[in-house]
Write a protein that holds these residues in place. Sequence first.
Motif, PDB file in Angstrom:
ATOM      1  N   ALA A  88      49.489 107.702  60.122  1.00  0.00           N
ATOM      2  CA  ALA A  88      48.861 107.876  61.434  1.00  0.00           C
ATOM      3  C   ALA A  88      47.375 108.209  61.299  1.00  0.00           C
ATOM      4  O   ALA A  88      46.554 107.682  62.053  1.00  0.00           O
ATOM      5  CB  ALA A  88      49.579 108.961  62.222  1.00  0.00           C
ATOM      6  N   SER A  89      47.025 109.051  60.348  1.00  0.00           N
ATOM      7  CA  SER A  89      45.614 109.406  60.193  1.00  0.00           C
ATOM      8  C   SER A  89      44.787 108.218  59.689  1.00  0.00           C
ATOM      9  O   SER A  89      43.670 108.000  60.159  1.00  0.00           O
ATOM     10  CB  SER A  89      45.448 110.600  59.260  1.00  0.00           C
TER      11      SER A  89
ATOM     12  N   ARG B  51      45.441 105.062  60.247  1.00  0.00           N
ATOM     13  CA  ARG B  51      45.319 104.122  61.370  1.00  0.00           C
ATOM     14  C   ARG B  51      44.331 104.639  62.405  1.00  0.00           C
ATOM     15  O   ARG B  51      43.554 103.866  62.981  1.00  0.00           O
ATOM     16  CB  ARG B  51      46.696 103.873  61.994  1.00  0.00           C
ATOM     17  N   ALA B  52      44.327 105.946  62.657  1.00  0.00           N
ATOM     18  CA  ALA B  52      43.388 106.521  63.622  1.00  0.00           C
ATOM     19  C   ALA B  52      41.948 106.322  63.163  1.00  0.00           C
ATOM     20  O   ALA B  52      41.068 105.993  63.967  1.00  0.00           O
ATOM     21  CB  ALA B  52      43.688 108.002  63.829  1.00  0.00           C
TER      22      ALA B  52
ATOM     23  N   ILE C 172      41.083 102.692  63.764  1.00  0.00           N
ATOM     24  CA  ILE C 172      40.806 102.443  65.184  1.00  0.00           C
ATOM     25  C   ILE C 172      39.396 102.915  65.521  1.00  0.00           C
ATOM     26  O   ILE C 172      38.652 102.235  66.233  1.00  0.00           O
ATOM     27  CB  ILE C 172      41.844 103.134  66.090  1.00  0.00           C
ATOM     28  N   SER C 173      39.007 104.088  65.016  1.00  0.00           N
ATOM     29  CA  SER C 173      37.664 104.628  65.281  1.00  0.00           C
ATOM     30  C   SER C 173      36.570 103.706  64.765  1.00  0.00           C
ATOM     31  O   SER C 173      35.551 103.513  65.427  1.00  0.00           O
ATOM     32  CB  SER C 173      37.507 105.996  64.626  1.00  0.00           C
TER      33      SER C 173
ATOM     34  N   TYR D 210      48.818 102.182  76.400  1.00  0.00           N
ATOM     35  CA  TYR D 210      48.841 103.445  75.662  1.00  0.00           C
ATOM     36  C   TYR D 210      48.940 104.625  76.622  1.00  0.00           C
ATOM     37  O   TYR D 210      48.268 104.655  77.650  1.00  0.00           O
ATOM     38  CB  TYR D 210      47.582 103.613  74.815  1.00  0.00           C
TER      39      TYR D 210
ATOM     40  N   LYS E  17      43.560 109.637  72.818  1.00  0.00           N
ATOM     41  CA  LYS E  17      42.933 109.822  71.511  1.00  0.00           C
ATOM     42  C   LYS E  17      43.526 108.849  70.495  1.00  0.00           C
ATOM     43  O   LYS E  17      44.665 108.418  70.620  1.00  0.00           O
ATOM     44  CB  LYS E  17      43.123 111.255  71.031  1.00  0.00           C
ATOM     45  N   ASN E  18      42.729 108.548  69.488  1.00  0.00           N
ATOM     46  CA  ASN E  18      43.128 107.559  68.490  1.00  0.00           C
ATOM     47  C   ASN E  18      44.358 107.977  67.698  1.00  0.00           C
ATOM     48  O   ASN E  18      45.175 107.131  67.342  1.00  0.00           O
ATOM     49  CB  ASN E  18      41.968 107.260  67.552  1.00  0.00           C
ATOM     50  N   ILE E  19      44.522 109.256  67.403  1.00  0.00           N
ATOM     51  CA  ILE E  19      45.680 109.692  66.631  1.00  0.00           C
ATOM     52  C   ILE E  19      46.963 109.475  67.432  1.00  0.00           C
ATOM     53  O   ILE E  19      47.982 109.033  66.895  1.00  0.00           O
ATOM     54  CB  ILE E  19      45.537 111.158  66.151  1.00  0.00           C
TER      55      ILE E  19
ATOM     56  N   ARG F 295      47.327 107.191  69.779  1.00  0.00           N
ATOM     57  CA  ARG F 295      47.505 105.740  69.842  1.00  0.00           C
ATOM     58  C   ARG F 295      48.104 105.216  68.547  1.00  0.00           C
ATOM     59  O   ARG F 295      48.949 104.325  68.564  1.00  0.00           O
ATOM     60  CB  ARG F 295      46.179 105.057  70.134  1.00  0.00           C
ATOM     61  N   ALA F 296      47.686 105.764  67.417  1.00  0.00           N
ATOM     62  CA  ALA F 296      48.249 105.358  66.126  1.00  0.00           C
ATOM     63  C   ALA F 296      49.738 105.677  66.071  1.00  0.00           C
ATOM     64  O   ALA F 296      50.541 104.870  65.600  1.00  0.00           O
ATOM     65  CB  ALA F 296      47.504 106.056  64.993  1.00  0.00           C
TER      66      ALA F 296
END
Length: 64
Positions: free
Chosen positions: A23-24, A26-27, A30-31, A43, A47-49, A51-52
């Motif tokens: 997850a981290s 992927r986050a 995404i960033s 979604y 936040k990106n985390i 979303r991941a």
Amino acid sequence: MIYPSIDKMLTKVGSKYMLVHVASRRAIEISETKHLQMPEEKYKAKKNIGRAMEEIMEDLIQIK
């Protein structure tokens, strides 16, 4: 309540350590790229985390 549930996510991933790692990573991706696997309106998380984690639950990320 946290979405997606950690217990349900552990059925997709072998361990909590692997879940956090995937997850981290992927986050961060995404960033950096701003590329999402689903349309943004699907979604629940902002936040990106989050979303991941949603992408992991939807089986959009393959874990080796």
